[in-house]
Write a protein that holds these residues in place. Sequence first.
Motif, mmCIF file in Angstrom:
data_model
loop_
_atom_site.group_PDB
_atom_site.id
_atom_site.type_symbol
_atom_site.label_atom_id
_atom_site.label_comp_id
_atom_site.label_asym_id
_atom_site.label_seq_id
_atom_site.Cartn_x
_atom_site.Cartn_y
_atom_site.Cartn_z
ATOM 1 N N VAL A 261 0.810 -1.231 0.000
ATOM 2 C CA VAL A 261 0.000 0.000 0.000
ATOM 3 C C VAL A 261 0.838 1.274 0.000
ATOM 4 O O VAL A 261 0.286 2.379 -0.018
ATOM 5 C CB VAL A 261 -1.012 0.031 1.191
ATOM 6 C CG1 VAL A 261 -2.006 -1.105 1.067
ATOM 7 C CG2 VAL A 261 -0.296 -0.003 2.546
ATOM 8 N N THR A 262 2.166 1.118 0.024
ATOM 9 C CA THR A 262 3.021 2.314 0.022
ATOM 10 C C THR A 262 3.985 2.329 -1.164
ATOM 11 O O THR A 262 4.980 3.056 -1.159
ATOM 12 C CB THR A 262 3.842 2.397 1.334
ATOM 13 O OG1 THR A 262 4.538 1.166 1.510
ATOM 14 C CG2 THR A 262 2.970 2.671 2.536
ATOM 15 N N THR A 263 3.719 1.493 -2.166
ATOM 16 C CA THR A 263 4.582 1.416 -3.344
ATOM 17 C C THR A 263 3.719 1.571 -4.595
ATOM 18 O O THR A 263 2.661 0.942 -4.666
ATOM 19 C CB THR A 263 5.290 0.029 -3.387
ATOM 20 O OG1 THR A 263 5.906 -0.199 -2.135
ATOM 21 C CG2 THR A 263 6.343 -0.030 -4.485
ATOM 22 N N PRO A 264 4.155 2.403 -5.585
ATOM 23 C CA PRO A 264 3.357 2.519 -6.807
ATOM 24 C C PRO A 264 3.108 1.129 -7.423
ATOM 25 O O PRO A 264 3.954 0.254 -7.267
ATOM 26 C CB PRO A 264 4.232 3.380 -7.730
ATOM 27 C CG PRO A 264 5.159 4.101 -6.810
ATOM 28 C CD PRO A 264 5.358 3.214 -5.616
ATOM 29 N N PRO A 265 1.986 0.924 -8.094
ATOM 30 C CA PRO A 265 0.968 1.901 -8.481
ATOM 31 C C PRO A 265 0.022 2.330 -7.360
ATOM 32 O O PRO A 265 -0.856 3.146 -7.594
ATOM 33 C CB PRO A 265 0.190 1.164 -9.578
ATOM 34 C CG PRO A 265 0.326 -0.281 -9.241
ATOM 35 C CD PRO A 265 1.692 -0.425 -8.636
ATOM 36 N N THR A 334 -4.916 -5.338 -2.663
ATOM 37 C CA THR A 334 -4.661 -6.793 -2.667
ATOM 38 C C THR A 334 -5.393 -7.474 -3.825
ATOM 39 O O THR A 334 -5.156 -8.652 -4.090
ATOM 40 C CB THR A 334 -5.124 -7.451 -1.342
ATOM 41 O OG1 THR A 334 -6.534 -7.242 -1.201
ATOM 42 C CG2 THR A 334 -4.399 -6.880 -0.144
ATOM 43 N N ALA A 335 -6.286 -6.732 -4.501
ATOM 44 C CA ALA A 335 -7.052 -7.317 -5.603
ATOM 45 C C ALA A 335 -6.385 -7.045 -6.960
ATOM 46 O O ALA A 335 -6.972 -7.299 -8.005
ATOM 47 C CB ALA A 335 -8.475 -6.765 -5.597
ATOM 48 N N ARG A 336 -5.148 -6.522 -6.918
ATOM 49 C CA ARG A 336 -4.453 -6.144 -8.156
ATOM 50 C C ARG A 336 -4.253 -7.318 -9.111
ATOM 51 O O ARG A 336 -4.175 -7.163 -10.301
ATOM 52 C CB ARG A 336 -3.080 -5.607 -7.766
ATOM 53 C CG ARG A 336 -2.789 -4.271 -8.332
ATOM 54 C CD ARG A 336 -1.369 -3.917 -7.954
ATOM 55 N NE ARG A 336 -1.302 -2.932 -6.900
ATOM 56 C CZ ARG A 336 -0.159 -2.639 -6.267
ATOM 57 N NH1 ARG A 336 0.956 -3.256 -6.566
ATOM 58 N NH2 ARG A 336 -0.157 -1.726 -5.334
ATOM 59 N N VAL A 370 3.606 -17.575 -3.851
ATOM 60 C CA VAL A 370 2.293 -17.053 -3.441
ATOM 61 C C VAL A 370 2.417 -15.634 -2.893
ATOM 62 O O VAL A 370 3.416 -15.277 -2.258
ATOM 63 C CB VAL A 370 1.679 -18.001 -2.370
ATOM 64 C CG1 VAL A 370 2.478 -17.953 -1.072
ATOM 65 C CG2 VAL A 370 0.222 -17.664 -2.106
ATOM 66 N N ARG A 371 1.395 -14.812 -3.175
ATOM 67 C CA ARG A 371 1.344 -13.468 -2.575
ATOM 68 C C ARG A 371 0.330 -13.524 -1.438
ATOM 69 O O ARG A 371 -0.867 -13.713 -1.698
ATOM 70 C CB ARG A 371 0.834 -12.446 -3.586
ATOM 71 C CG ARG A 371 1.780 -12.117 -4.688
ATOM 72 C CD ARG A 371 1.089 -11.092 -5.582
ATOM 73 N NE ARG A 371 1.353 -11.343 -6.981
ATOM 74 C CZ ARG A 371 2.377 -10.843 -7.652
ATOM 75 N NH1 ARG A 371 3.229 -10.066 -7.052
ATOM 76 N NH2 ARG A 371 2.541 -11.121 -8.929
ATOM 77 N N ALA A 372 0.804 -13.348 -0.204
ATOM 78 C CA ALA A 372 -0.106 -13.373 0.954
ATOM 79 C C ALA A 372 0.122 -12.115 1.781
ATOM 80 O O ALA A 372 1.271 -11.707 1.994
ATOM 81 C CB ALA A 372 0.153 -14.610 1.790
ATOM 82 N N PHE A 373 -0.957 -11.505 2.223
ATOM 83 C CA PHE A 373 -0.879 -10.242 2.961
ATOM 84 C C PHE A 373 -1.588 -10.422 4.302
ATOM 85 O O PHE A 373 -2.690 -10.977 4.348
ATOM 86 C CB PHE A 373 -1.561 -9.125 2.164
ATOM 87 C CG PHE A 373 -1.016 -9.004 0.769
ATOM 88 C CD1 PHE A 373 0.158 -8.312 0.534
ATOM 89 C CD2 PHE A 373 -1.655 -9.618 -0.305
ATOM 90 C CE1 PHE A 373 0.686 -8.212 -0.755
ATOM 91 C CE2 PHE A 373 -1.146 -9.522 -1.591
ATOM 92 C CZ PHE A 373 0.033 -8.813 -1.818
ATOM 93 N N VAL A 374 -0.963 -9.950 5.371
ATOM 94 C CA VAL A 374 -1.583 -10.069 6.697
ATOM 95 C C VAL A 374 -1.622 -8.683 7.343
ATOM 96 O O VAL A 374 -0.617 -7.968 7.361
ATOM 97 C CB VAL A 374 -0.815 -11.054 7.607
ATOM 98 C CG1 VAL A 374 -1.552 -11.231 8.931
ATOM 99 C CG2 VAL A 374 -0.629 -12.403 6.928
ATOM 100 N N PHE A 375 -2.790 -8.338 7.837
ATOM 101 C CA PHE A 375 -2.969 -7.058 8.534
ATOM 102 C C PHE A 375 -4.227 -7.207 9.379
ATOM 103 O O PHE A 375 -4.916 -8.224 9.268
ATOM 104 C CB PHE A 375 -3.138 -5.909 7.514
ATOM 105 C CG PHE A 375 -4.271 -6.112 6.543
ATOM 106 C CD1 PHE A 375 -4.094 -6.902 5.418
ATOM 107 C CD2 PHE A 375 -5.524 -5.542 6.765
ATOM 108 C CE1 PHE A 375 -5.139 -7.112 4.515
ATOM 109 C CE2 PHE A 375 -6.562 -5.746 5.872
ATOM 110 C CZ PHE A 375 -6.376 -6.535 4.748
ATOM 111 N N GLY A 376 -4.523 -6.231 10.195
ATOM 112 C CA GLY A 376 -5.784 -6.354 10.924
ATOM 113 C C GLY A 376 -5.834 -5.578 12.211
ATOM 114 O O GLY A 376 -4.954 -4.783 12.531
ATOM 115 N N PRO A 389 -4.937 -14.935 -5.907
ATOM 116 C CA PRO A 389 -5.109 -16.201 -6.641
ATOM 117 C C PRO A 389 -4.105 -16.382 -7.781
ATOM 118 O O PRO A 389 -3.993 -17.473 -8.322
ATOM 119 C CB PRO A 389 -6.529 -16.072 -7.205
ATOM 120 C CG PRO A 389 -6.721 -14.605 -7.396
ATOM 121 C CD PRO A 389 -5.908 -13.915 -6.320
ATOM 122 N N ASP A 390 -3.368 -15.306 -8.139
ATOM 123 C CA ASP A 390 -2.508 -15.462 -9.327
ATOM 124 C C ASP A 390 -1.345 -16.419 -9.029
ATOM 125 O O ASP A 390 -0.769 -16.414 -7.949
ATOM 126 C CB ASP A 390 -1.989 -14.110 -9.846
ATOM 127 C CG ASP A 390 -0.879 -13.563 -8.998
ATOM 128 O OD1 ASP A 390 -1.021 -13.652 -7.769
ATOM 129 O OD2 ASP A 390 0.115 -13.073 -9.542
#
Length: 460
Positions: A261-265, A334-336, A370-376, A389-390
């Motif tokens: 969330v802090t890197t382009p695009p 995350t839906a990119r 795999v691309r996995a993101f954790v936050f909350g 899913p890509d």
Amino acid sequence: MIDPSLLARLKAALPPEALLAGEQLAGRTEDWMHLQPMRATLLLRPGSTAEVSTALALCHGAGQAVITHGGLTGVVHGTDTTQSDVVLSLERMRKIEAIEPLQRVALVEAGVTLQQLQEAADERGLAFPLDLGARGNATLGGNAATNAGGNRVLRFGMTREMVLGLEAVLADGTVIPALNRLIKNNSGYDLKQIFIGSEGTLGVITRLVLRLREKPARQEVAFAAVPGFDALAALLKHMDRALEGGLSAFEVMWPEFYELVTTPPSGGRPPVPHGAPCYVLIESLGGDSAADAERFQAALAKAAEDGLVDDAVVAKSQAEGAALWALRDDVMQTARWGLPFAFDVSVPIADMRAYVERVKADLRTNWPNVRAFVFGHMGDGNLHVVVSPDGLPANARPAVERIVYAPLQQVGGAISAEHGIGLEKKAWLSISRSPAEIDLMRTLKRAMDPKGILNPGRVI
Ligand SMILES: Cc1cc2nc3c(=O)[nH]c(=O)nc-3n(C[C@H](O)[C@H](O)[C@H](O)COP(=O)(O)OP(=O)(O)OC[C@H]3O[C@@H](n4cnc5c(N)ncnc54)[C@H](O)[C@@H]3O)c2cc1C
């Protein structure tokens, strides 16, 4: 298809604007992102509780399944339909009926959006503290039906804590006017609780009495890089103690999400440099301008002195605070690479680090790229795990679900912290609820909706 005689009875009993069918449904979808065109062929839009009651009584008589639609921002497929379903939308029930500054309550129709009430309360010097990224679309009826959580649960609780009373219509059209306005009322069973979090399976919520708070005079927001998970857990305790009840959000991000969330695009820019093991957004809300700011700064300075924080920025204006919050809210990044698998789990804080490490490791063992993101909402023990899913095989979802859900059982976690069960998580309910609890849920469903017409197949 809908029984033609039911359709005729509905047309006779409801005003024309309350029924949409055929071409009138063009462009209608079942989700806020407009991905799934509406499959149901009849949409009811009652304009009052009486019309909801009439519609449900007729559908009940015909054994007709009814799917309730609020703002369609739910993320567990609770609003999916089939061609043989009738949709009941609250979109014509959008009135804020009253805001009472002395009692600090609002009486609203269930189709009012969260943002509409936040703004109306704000204009009167009050606040409705529920807040979530979908505020512009999500309805208060939907918030109550899902017991939504959001950003400030740590301080104000979930929607359940903000609903003083509600009115609901049962499957057979019976209206339950439980519009309590009091904070304390132990006069028998608290029936509103049965409907809150029931995801539309036990009744349609038509009106709500919501608890308002005094508008905070002051908001402090900081963003910090933290040297590790143990420091993060200690920082939560430290800030909570030091802010003397003012801590209102403690939103954690693991590096993959922060960098995303802090890197382009993405439009966001890093408030602190990349490279730390964890990041956290900290917010406090208070009533004393000078003292609050001083207390917040002093608490952060002490945290840095004690090695709990490596680097931090404190917002100097509302706009800077909003920019920090925008990073946390920018979950759509995350839906990119395609619509991701999004999970919303609860994990005791003591088990959180091991849980996240295990999930990430298991994902990588199966799919190294795999691309996995954790936050909350770490303050509430609630983590969002988002897996893109890509690069994953088309049928990967069940395996990903097993990796995320299975370890929860050992640590007493929950498969849904705040999003609910819907159709999506039903198969996993037994991880978080005992057989006796699930049996009692079924007994309640049978008692309140014996023909099973309300949101059939959801939750249980
Ligand atoms: C960007 C984004 C951020 C989000 N952030 C959060 C978050 O932080 N915390 C959180 O908890 N959720 C979050 N959500 C999920 C979602 O916003 C909530 O679940 C919200 O409460 C759903 O409200 P809605 O009006 O959109 O309900 P809908 O999506 O329309 O419906 C959700 C469920 O409630 C039922 N329902 C809706 N209205 C009624 C009613 N009046 N009576 C009975 N049943 C009804 C529906 O049948 C369905 O089962 C987020 C979603 C998005 C898209």
